[in-house]
Scaffold this motif. Structure first.
Motif: not given
Length: 147
Positions: A53-75
């Motif tokens: 579960s811990i790595p879920i912290l690397m994902y942005p939340d509603e207040e975070g910056k938008e991540v590109s589609k490629q960025g999300m796929i890489a994550r």
């Protein structure tokens, strides 16, 4: 910060339920319905779920910056590799399976993929339902404004 903790708790609970189900399947297939297991397995499941579960912290939340589609796929790819290594590493350390027994490793891998897909599907469906609800409320607000 509080939002990240809520997200972490939400993901942890989904992962834990899926890991518990995967563990029940694994133990049934490998050792049968009458297998005798230690209570330690419960603590091990909680630990594996927490580590995954811990790595879920690397994902942005509603207040975070938008991540590109490629960025999300890489994550997602990085997260899958991390979760795979974590489960295989901890599972081996806990004696859940042995790398010398191909059937055990294959079943573990199938279950890891199953848990990963299931958790992501649950999150996607939940997010989709929230988005649909928000869109519906926005549409109702627009209709009231135009009336």
């Amino acid at each position: 910060m509080m939002n990240k903790i809520k997200i972490l708790a939400n993901i942890f609970s989904k992962i834990t339920v899926c890991v518990l189900l995967a563990s029940a399947i694994y133990m049934t297939v490998m050792w049968g319905l009458d297998a005798q297991i230690s209570v330690m397995i419960l603590w091990q499941i909680l630990l594996v779920s927490a580590v995954c579960s811990i790595p879920i912290l690397m994902y942005p939340d509603e207040e975070g910056k938008e991540v590109s589609k490629q960025g999300m796929i890489a994550r997602q790819i990085i997260y899958f590799i991390y979760a795979n290594c974590a489960v295989l590493g901890l599972g081996r350390a806990f004696g859940w399976f042995y790398f010398s027994k191909a059937k055990m490793v294959v079943l573990m891998e199938v279950l890891i993929i199953g848990v990963y897909v299931t958790v992501n599907l649950i999150v996607y469906v939940n997010d989709h339902m929230v988005a649909e609800s928000m869109n519906q409320k926005l549409e109702e607000m627009r209709k009231r404004k135009d009336a």
